[in-house]
Design an enzyme around this catalytic site. Structure first.
Site, PDB file in Angstrom:
ATOM      1  N   ASP A   1       0.571  -1.235   0.032  1.00 50.15           N
ATOM      2  CA  ASP A   1       0.121  -0.001  -0.151  1.00 50.15           C
ATOM      3  C   ASP A   1       0.988   1.236  -0.092  1.00 50.15           C
ATOM      4  OD1 ASP A   1      -2.862   1.081   0.946  1.00 50.15           O
ATOM      5  OD2 ASP A   1      -1.472   2.267   1.803  1.00 50.15           O
TER       6      ASP A   1
ATOM      7  N   GLU B   1      -4.760   2.222  -4.152  1.00 50.35           N
ATOM      8  CA  GLU B   1      -3.193   2.394  -4.227  1.00 50.35           C
ATOM      9  C   GLU B   1      -2.613   1.134  -3.676  1.00 50.35           C
ATOM     10  OE1 GLU B   1      -4.861   4.341  -0.180  1.00 50.35           O
ATOM     11  OE2 GLU B   1      -5.395   3.947  -2.158  1.00 50.35           O
TER      12      GLU B   1
END
Length: 337
Positions: free
Chosen positions: A209, A253
């Site tokens: 992430d 993301e």
């Protein structure tokens, strides 16, 4: 008729220099045990400047030439010196089926040329994979018309294959980053899980992430955010050195890597390499770790079995990712099951 031409077989090598330099033109592979017949057919086909010709009388060489050059059409005499044309047709079709790509196998029209007009032979040829039949001696007009028609069909089939390939590529690739998408990850994980069960090998995944990405978007804007995601995706992909390893965009993301045949220690090393690669991009982020973009990683590894489910591996990686972010981000966490 074609047989009015003199024997000019010496003028026709397997592939001319001009044909080699212009491989974009559709090609016709002529397979006939008679050198004089090959020369006559090639001479006739020279009336079509938009095509290139190849010729041989040997079945094994014909199959090799077919594999290497992928002609748009095959003109095949039904009787060969070392194998019959019907058997050669079966070998060509079997090879085409072995090359199924994107769900569609390539297909090349095969037209039989024979002085034998036996209906059983014709039926066997069609069943073996042939598409049409012309009796020798063949009229020039008929041969040229047939070649044009078959190449037209072949070209359309190639276009369909290309469109299908592009559609499948769109379906499995993330439109922003260009790497595989979540759907491809799910499909690949299921396949690799079963493969690892069969081979009795470990399977690892790395879930990552981008740290403080929402703040990055708020500060620099969504265009900069898109650039950041593309750069990170590229860096993570380049961190994988084996062709069997895959990194995909998991969502937003988040990115995920599948590492078949890799144990926990190996997966941790890969994740650490990915973490460093993202940092080395040196993308400024005033609210990021050390003023630049970084990523956090959760690693999970297991020995797949029928008693387990691949979703559990993802769940473990997600928990480890959460632990990495809670521990300060820009780090790799591996907690064994």
């Amino acid at each position: 008729m074609i047989d009015k031409y003199p024997d000019q077989s010496r003028r026709y090598p397997i592939m001319s220099a001009q044909a080699t330099s212009d491989r974009r033109r559709p090609s016709v592979l002529v397979i006939d045990p008679s050198a004089s017949n090959r020369a006559l057919i090639c001479e006739c086909l020279r009336q079509l400047p938009e095509i290139r010709t190849m010729a041989t009388g040997d079945a094994d060489q014909a199959l090799q030439m077919f594999r290497e050059n992928l002609p748009g059409l095959v003109l095949l005499d039904t009787t060969q010196q070392d194998t019959n044309g019907i058997e050669l047709t079966r070998k060509i079709r079997a090879w085409e089926l072995s090359r199924i790509e994107t769900g569609i196998s390539p297909w090349t029209p095969i037209v039989f040329l024979s002085s034998v007009t036996d209906e059983d032979t014709l039926a066997q040829g069609i069943l073996a994979g042939g598409d049409d039949f012309l009796s020798k001696p063949v009229s020039e007009v008929v041969l040229l018309a047939k070649v044009r028609a078959m190449l037209r069909i072949s070209t359309r089939q190639q276009e369909i294959c290309e469109v299908h390939r592009q559609l499948k590529e769109i379906a499995i690739l993330d439109s922003l980053t260009g790497i595989p998408n979540r759907r491809h990850f799910d499909d690949t994980l299921a396949v690799e899980w079963k493969r690892c069960i069969r081979n009795d090998t470990p399977l690892s995944i790395v879930l990552s992430d981008v740290d403080f990405f929402k703040q990055f978007n708020d500060i620099y804007g969504h265009q900069a955010g898109d650039f950041c995601l593309k750069a990170v995706a590229s860096s993570l992909s380049e961190s994988l050195f084996r062709v069997e390893d895959t990194v995909a965009r998991y969502g937003g993301e988040e990115f995920v890597a599948i590492l078949p045949g890799t144990d926990a220690n190996g997966a941790y090393a890969v994740a650490e390499r990915m973490r460093q690669s993202a940092c080395d991009l040196h993308i400024p982020h005033e609210r990021g770790i050390d003023g630049r973009v970084s990523c956090s990683f959760g690693v999970a590894s297991t020995h797949p079995s029928t008693e387990k489910a691949p979703q559990q591996l993802v769940k473990t990686a997600d928990a480890n990712l959460y632990a990495a972010k809670s521990a300060g981000r820009n780090r790799v966490i591996l907690n064994l099951e």
